[in-house]
Design a protein around this motif. Structure first.
Motif, PDB file in Angstrom:
ATOM      1  N   PHE A  76       4.255 -11.230  -7.573  1.00  0.00           N
ATOM      2  CA  PHE A  76       4.679 -10.201  -6.621  1.00  0.00           C
ATOM      3  C   PHE A  76       3.459  -9.540  -5.978  1.00  0.00           C
ATOM      4  CE2 PHE A  76       8.609 -10.296  -9.147  1.00  0.00           C
ATOM      5  CZ  PHE A  76       9.566 -10.252  -8.133  1.00  0.00           C
ATOM      6  N   VAL A  77       3.576  -9.258  -4.703  1.00  0.00           N
ATOM      7  CA  VAL A  77       2.553  -8.504  -3.979  1.00  0.00           C
ATOM      8  C   VAL A  77       3.239  -7.352  -3.258  1.00  0.00           C
ATOM      9  CG1 VAL A  77       1.016 -10.468  -3.669  1.00  0.00           C
ATOM     10  CG2 VAL A  77       2.760  -9.999  -1.940  1.00  0.00           C
ATOM     11  N   LYS A  78       2.534  -6.231  -3.136  1.00  0.00           N
ATOM     12  CA  LYS A  78       3.110  -5.066  -2.488  1.00  0.00           C
ATOM     13  C   LYS A  78       3.381  -5.348  -1.026  1.00  0.00           C
ATOM     14  CE  LYS A  78       2.669  -0.035  -2.567  1.00  0.00           C
ATOM     15  NZ  LYS A  78       1.812   1.107  -2.975  1.00  0.00           N
ATOM     16  N   THR A  79       4.513  -4.828  -0.519  1.00  0.00           N
ATOM     17  CA  THR A  79       4.904  -5.068   0.858  1.00  0.00           C
ATOM     18  C   THR A  79       5.336  -3.764   1.511  1.00  0.00           C
ATOM     19  OG1 THR A  79       6.269  -6.502   2.269  1.00  0.00           O
ATOM     20  CG2 THR A  79       7.338  -5.553   0.341  1.00  0.00           C
ATOM     21  N   GLU A  80       5.488  -3.788   2.819  1.00  0.00           N
ATOM     22  CA  GLU A  80       5.870  -2.601   3.590  1.00  0.00           C
ATOM     23  C   GLU A  80       7.243  -2.102   3.143  1.00  0.00           C
ATOM     24  OE1 GLU A  80       6.142   0.501   5.938  1.00  0.00           O
ATOM     25  OE2 GLU A  80       4.315  -0.723   5.860  1.00  0.00           O
ATOM     26  N   ARG A  81       7.346  -0.794   2.905  1.00  0.00           N
ATOM     27  CA  ARG A  81       8.628  -0.239   2.447  1.00  0.00           C
ATOM     28  C   ARG A  81       9.326   0.607   3.504  1.00  0.00           C
ATOM     29  NH1 ARG A  81       7.291   4.651  -1.836  1.00  0.00           N
ATOM     30  NH2 ARG A  81       5.513   5.557  -0.750  1.00  0.00           N
ATOM     31  N   GLY A  82       8.775   0.719   4.715  1.00  0.00           N
ATOM     32  CA  GLY A  82       9.441   1.422   5.791  1.00  0.00           C
ATOM     33  C   GLY A  82       9.739   2.868   5.451  1.00  0.00           C
ATOM     34  N   ASN A  83      11.024   3.249   5.582  1.00  0.00           N
ATOM     35  CA  ASN A  83      11.441   4.634   5.328  1.00  0.00           C
ATOM     36  C   ASN A  83      11.962   4.852   3.921  1.00  0.00           C
ATOM     37  OD1 ASN A  83      10.917   5.373   8.074  1.00  0.00           O
ATOM     38  ND2 ASN A  83      12.859   4.412   8.652  1.00  0.00           N
ATOM     39  N   LEU A  84      11.688   3.904   3.039  1.00  0.00           N
ATOM     40  CA  LEU A  84      12.136   4.024   1.657  1.00  0.00           C
ATOM     41  C   LEU A  84      11.057   4.743   0.860  1.00  0.00           C
ATOM     42  CD1 LEU A  84      13.937   1.253  -0.314  1.00  0.00           C
ATOM     43  CD2 LEU A  84      12.154   2.614  -1.408  1.00  0.00           C
ATOM     44  N   THR A  85      11.409   5.843   0.201  1.00  0.00           N
ATOM     45  CA  THR A  85      10.431   6.616  -0.553  1.00  0.00           C
ATOM     46  C   THR A  85      11.106   7.409  -1.658  1.00  0.00           C
ATOM     47  OG1 THR A  85       8.701   8.315  -0.403  1.00  0.00           O
ATOM     48  CG2 THR A  85      10.615   8.602   1.013  1.00  0.00           C
ATOM     49  N   GLN A 114      15.308  -3.812   5.528  1.00  0.00           N
ATOM     50  CA  GLN A 114      14.504  -3.167   6.568  1.00  0.00           C
ATOM     51  C   GLN A 114      15.170  -1.904   7.091  1.00  0.00           C
ATOM     52  OE1 GLN A 114      14.459  -6.525   9.177  1.00  0.00           O
ATOM     53  NE2 GLN A 114      12.475  -7.293   8.446  1.00  0.00           N
ATOM     54  N   GLY A 115      16.505  -1.833   7.026  1.00  0.00           N
ATOM     55  CA  GLY A 115      17.253  -0.701   7.559  1.00  0.00           C
ATOM     56  C   GLY A 115      17.530   0.394   6.555  1.00  0.00           C
ATOM     57  N   LEU A 116      16.898   0.345   5.370  1.00  0.00           N
ATOM     58  CA  LEU A 116      17.100   1.384   4.366  1.00  0.00           C
ATOM     59  C   LEU A 116      16.192   2.575   4.638  1.00  0.00           C
ATOM     60  CD1 LEU A 116      17.307  -0.499   0.929  1.00  0.00           C
ATOM     61  CD2 LEU A 116      19.106   0.867   1.996  1.00  0.00           C
ATOM     62  N   SER A 117      16.756   3.772   4.598  1.00  0.00           N
ATOM     63  CA  SER A 117      15.980   5.007   4.738  1.00  0.00           C
ATOM     64  C   SER A 117      16.447   5.999   3.681  1.00  0.00           C
ATOM     65  CB  SER A 117      16.171   5.621   6.127  1.00  0.00           C
ATOM     66  OG  SER A 117      15.695   4.760   7.148  1.00  0.00           O
ATOM     67  N   TYR A 134      20.482   7.044   0.250  1.00  0.00           N
ATOM     68  CA  TYR A 134      19.962   6.280   1.376  1.00  0.00           C
ATOM     69  C   TYR A 134      21.021   6.135   2.466  1.00  0.00           C
ATOM     70  CZ  TYR A 134      17.097   4.573  -2.549  1.00  0.00           C
ATOM     71  OH  TYR A 134      16.316   4.480  -3.674  1.00  0.00           O
ATOM     72  N   ILE A 135      20.537   5.940   3.679  1.00  0.00           N
ATOM     73  CA  ILE A 135      21.346   5.426   4.778  1.00  0.00           C
ATOM     74  C   ILE A 135      20.864   4.006   5.065  1.00  0.00           C
ATOM     75  CG2 ILE A 135      21.849   5.637   7.257  1.00  0.00           C
ATOM     76  CD1 ILE A 135      23.258   7.739   5.592  1.00  0.00           C
ATOM     77  N   HIS A 249       9.400   1.317  -9.001  1.00  0.00           N
ATOM     78  CA  HIS A 249       8.760   2.636  -8.892  1.00  0.00           C
ATOM     79  C   HIS A 249       8.848   3.195  -7.475  1.00  0.00           C
ATOM     80  CE1 HIS A 249       6.027   2.024 -12.700  1.00  0.00           C
ATOM     81  NE2 HIS A 249       7.325   1.921 -12.951  1.00  0.00           N
ATOM     82  N   GLY A 250       9.913   2.859  -6.771  1.00  0.00           N
ATOM     83  CA  GLY A 250      10.107   3.371  -5.425  1.00  0.00           C
ATOM     84  C   GLY A 250       9.353   2.621  -4.347  1.00  0.00           C
ATOM     85  N   HIS A 251       8.599   1.592  -4.717  1.00  0.00           N
ATOM     86  CA  HIS A 251       7.872   0.765  -3.760  1.00  0.00           C
ATOM     87  C   HIS A 251       8.540  -0.601  -3.669  1.00  0.00           C
ATOM     88  CE1 HIS A 251       4.303   3.477  -3.409  1.00  0.00           C
ATOM     89  NE2 HIS A 251       4.703   3.851  -4.618  1.00  0.00           N
ATOM     90  N   LEU A 252       8.191  -1.367  -2.640  1.00  0.00           N
ATOM     91  CA  LEU A 252       8.711  -2.715  -2.482  1.00  0.00           C
ATOM     92  C   LEU A 252       7.609  -3.736  -2.736  1.00  0.00           C
ATOM     93  CD1 LEU A 252      11.031  -2.476   0.674  1.00  0.00           C
ATOM     94  CD2 LEU A 252      11.626  -2.211  -1.742  1.00  0.00           C
TER      95      LEU A 252
END
Length: 449
Positions: A76-85, A114-117, A134-135, A249-252
C-alpha cells in the motif's frame, strides 16, 4: 447488476449463514473441520469482525473460500484523500444550529470514493472510538477499483440514484429508501448509472445491532427477517491493474493487484454486509397523549459501554398516523446530550417544511436548542386534534450520537444555509399572567394565532 435474487434473508442478527455460488456446488466444506485442500483448489480465509475471544453471542467472523487470498497485492502507498478527513481540530468550534442546502453533484467524472466528503464527526479511529458523517456525490462507476475501511463500519443511505454494490460476499442493489451496512474490512465496489447522492455514517467503536424492544415486546420497529445479506457470487477475472483502496487512520492508501478481489466462491459465518428497506419499518407511536421520544424510531444502534447510551443511532421519521389527544403533536423543543445530524431522502419534513430539502442536512449539537419552526408551531397549536396521516411521501432520518461532533472545514464552506436561525425568530410570546383554568381543570384558551 444485483437483484433480489442475489440476496437472502438474514433471519436474525448473529445467525450463521452459508452461501456458495451455484456454479460451484460443494465449494463449502462439509462437517466441522476444513479438509487439507479446499474444493476447486480454493483458499480458505477468515475475516474477523470481533476479537477471537469475544463472547459467543457477540463473536462475529466469516470464512471465505476464494480463488486467491486477499494478501496477494503490492504494498500500500498513501494516496490523495480529497475531502475525507478526521481532523476535528482545524476549525473553531461552532455550537450554532447548522443547516445545509442540497449538496451539488460534480460536473466532472467522480466515483464513489472520490465523491466522499466528511461533514462532521468526533473521536479517533486509532483508538477505535468515535464517529464520522459523510456526504457522497458521484456520477461514475468505480471500474477496476474497490474500497474498504479499516477504521469502522459504514452505514450508507442513498438519496438520489441507486447503488449497485459488489462485495466479497456477493452483490446488492441499494436504492433510495433503502440502506446498507458494509462492515470493517469488507471490500466493495460501487457502480452507478448517473447522478448519485447520499449520506454515510461510520462508527469506529463496534457494530450496529437492532435496539432492544423493552416494554414494546417481541415485535415492532425493524424486524430481523427484513434484513437481506448477499448470496455468494464470484468473478475469476485477471486484469492489467486492479486498485484496492484502504481507509486507515482516516487516510487513504492504495495497492495494485492483477485480479478481481471479488473471487469468493463460497462463504459461511455471521459477519457479512446487509441491506434493509425502510418502508418495512413497523412504526410504534403514541395513541393517547404526549409526543414520544425519537428513540422510538430507531432502526439500528451501535451501543457504547454505557448502558442505554449509543455511539450512534440510525433513526427514521417515516409516514405514520398522528392520533394523540390533548397534546402538541409535532416534535417538541429540545436540548439534548446527543448530537443530531438529520438528512432528508425525499418529501418534506413535518417540522421544517421550508428550507430543509432532500439531499441537504442539519446538525443540532450537544445542548443546542432546536425544534419546530415558527410556522409549524402556530399551525399545530391551532389544528383540530383528529387522526391524521403525517409525513406522507416523506422519509427523513437522523444520525444521533453521544459524541460531540465537530464540523470540518469542508462542512463549513459548502452549501451552509446562513439564514437557518431565521425560522425561529418569529416565534411569539403568548404568556398571560391572568390565565385561569376552566372549571374542568383544562387550560382556558386566551390567545389565538
Amino acid at each position: 447488476m444485483a437483484s433480489d435474487s442475489d440476496l437472502k434473508y438474514m433471519s436474525g442478527f448473529g445467525n450463521e449463514f452459508a452461501s456458495e455460488d451455484s456454479r460451484c456446488p460443494g465449494a463449502l466444506p462439509e462437517g466441522q473441520n476444513n479438509p487439507q485442500k479446499c474444493a476447486y483448489g480454493l483458499y480458505a480465509e477468515q475475516l474477523s469482525g470481533t476479537a477471537f475471544t469475544a463472547p459467543r453471542e457477540e463473536n462475529q467472523r466469516s470464512w471465505l473460500y476464494r480463488i486467491r487470498p486477499s494478501v496477494l497485492h503490492e504494498p500500500f502507498v498513501k494516496t490523495e484523500r480529497g475531502n475525507l478527513t478526521h481532523d476535528w481540530d482545524s476549525v473553531e468550534p461552532n455550537p450554532n444550529q447548522l443547516r445545509w442546502h442540497p449538496f451539488d453533484i460534480p460536473q466532472e467524472k467522480t466515483d464513489f470514493v472520490q465523491g466522499l466528503s466528511t461533514v462532521c464527526g468526533a473521536g479517533d479511529p486509532k483508538c477505535r472510538s468515535g464517529v464520522a458523517v459523510y456526504i457522497y456525490v458521484c456520477n461514475t462507476s468505480m471500474g477496476d477499483k474497490c474500497f474498504y475501511s479499516s477504521d469502522g463500519d459504514f452505514l450508507i443511505v442513498p438519496q438520489l440514484g441507486g447503488l449497485s454494490i459488489t462485495t466479497e460476499f456477493g452483490r446488492m442493489k441499494v436504492d433510495p429508501n433503502e440502506i446498507c451496512v458494509i462492515q470493517r474490512g469488507m471490500r466493495f465496489n460501487v457502480a452507478v448509472t448517473g447522478d448519485t447522492r447520499g449520506y454515510m455514517l461510520e462508527v469506529f467503536n463496534d457494530h450496529f445491532v437492532l435496539p432492544n424492544l423493552g416494554p414494546i415486546g417481541a415485535n415492532g420497529l425493524a424486524n430481523p427477517r427484513d434484513f437481506l445479506t448477499p448470496t455468494a457470487w464470484y468473478e475469476d477475472r485477471d486484469v492489467e491493474q486492479y486498485t484496492v483502496i484502504s481507509k486507515y487512520h482516516g487516510h487513504l492508501f492504495s495497492a495494485k493487484q492483477k485480479h478481481s478481489p471479488f473471487d469468493v466462491v463460497a462463504w459461511h459465518g455471521n459477519y457479512a454486509p446487509y441491506k434493509y428497506d425502510l418502508s418495512k419499518f413497523m412504526v410504534i407511536n403514541a395513541v393517547a397523549y404526549d409526543h414520544a421520544d425519537p428513540s422510538i424510531f430507531t432502526v439500528l444502534t451501535c451501543p457504547s459501554l454505557k448502558p442505554g447510551t449509543a455511539v450512534a443511532d440510525f433513526v427514521i421519521f417515516p409516514p405514520r398516523w398522528s392520533v394523540q389527544e390533548h397534546t402538541f403533536r409535532p416534535p417538541y423543543y429540545h436540548r439534548n446530550c446527543m448530537s443530531e445530524f438529520m438528512g432528508l431522502i425525499y418529501g418534506a419534513y413535518e417540522a421544517k417544511e421550508e428550507g430543509f430539502r432532500p439531499g441537504g442536512a442539519s446538525l443540532h449539537s450537544l445542548m443546542t436548542p432546536h425544534g419546530p419552526d415558527a410556522e409549524c408551531f402556530e399551525k399545530a397549536s391551532s389544528a383540530e386534534l383528529k387522526a391524521e396521516k403525517i409525513a406522507t411521501g416523506t422519509m427523513a432520518f437522523m444520525f444521533e450520537s453521544s459524541y460531540s461532533m465537530a464540523v470540518t472545514e469542508w462542512g463549513n464552506q459548502n452549501k451552509v444555509d446562513p439564514n437557518y436561525s431565521h425560522c425561529w425568530q418569529t416565534l411569539q410570546k403568548h404568556f398571560n399572567s391572568s390565565w385561569k383554568p376552566n372549571g374542568d381543570g383544562k387550560q382556558q384558551k386566551t390567545f389565538t394565532f
